[in-house]
Design a protein around this motif. Sequence first.
Motif, PDB file in Angstrom:
ATOM      1  N   LYS A  51       2.663 -14.794  -3.853  1.00  0.00           N
ATOM      2  CA  LYS A  51       1.416 -14.213  -4.508  1.00  0.00           C
ATOM      3  C   LYS A  51       1.031 -15.323  -5.776  1.00  0.00           C
ATOM      4  O   LYS A  51       2.118 -15.714  -6.354  1.00  0.00           O
ATOM      5  N   VAL A  52      -0.073 -15.150  -6.025  1.00  0.00           N
ATOM      6  CA  VAL A  52      -0.488 -15.973  -7.142  1.00  0.00           C
ATOM      7  C   VAL A  52      -0.799 -15.156  -8.391  1.00  0.00           C
ATOM      8  O   VAL A  52      -1.762 -14.358  -8.090  1.00  0.00           O
ATOM      9  N   TYR A  53      -0.384 -15.200  -9.573  1.00  0.00           N
ATOM     10  CA  TYR A  53      -0.690 -14.520 -10.795  1.00  0.00           C
ATOM     11  C   TYR A  53      -0.967 -15.197 -11.756  1.00  0.00           C
ATOM     12  O   TYR A  53      -0.726 -16.266 -12.155  1.00  0.00           O
ATOM     13  N   ASP A  54      -2.382 -14.456 -12.474  1.00  0.00           N
ATOM     14  CA  ASP A  54      -3.061 -15.359 -13.524  1.00  0.00           C
ATOM     15  C   ASP A  54      -2.154 -14.388 -14.768  1.00  0.00           C
ATOM     16  O   ASP A  54      -2.338 -13.452 -15.076  1.00  0.00           O
ATOM     17  N   LEU A  55      -1.376 -15.305 -15.183  1.00  0.00           N
ATOM     18  CA  LEU A  55      -0.247 -14.829 -16.176  1.00  0.00           C
ATOM     19  C   LEU A  55      -0.902 -15.219 -17.683  1.00  0.00           C
ATOM     20  O   LEU A  55      -0.068 -14.815 -18.881  1.00  0.00           O
TER      21      LEU A  55
END
Length: 95
Positions: A51-55
């Motif tokens: 999963k790609v997270y906008d951190l």
Amino acid sequence: SVTPVTGGCGGPVASVTAGASSSVEPDRIVTKEELSRHNTPEDCWVALNGKVYDLTSFLSAHPGGSGTIVSFAGRDGTAAFDPIHPSGIIERFGL
């Protein structure tokens, strides 16, 4: 709030579940090329376990400081993340 995003090599990296402050559309596919463009403290996406997270909005809240996360901005940080974080940590932080 953090946003998960999904995808692979030129193809998908991860799927998105948008957080409250994210501009990322939920449940869409993100390519490695797109992920790589989000590589700054002002626009920080990291892939973790598919999963790609906008951190971006989480950087200042990260207990280990923002630098570690930013060093993986725009790429997959799973190999560095998994050995030092307990299972379920992402969910506990509401990410």
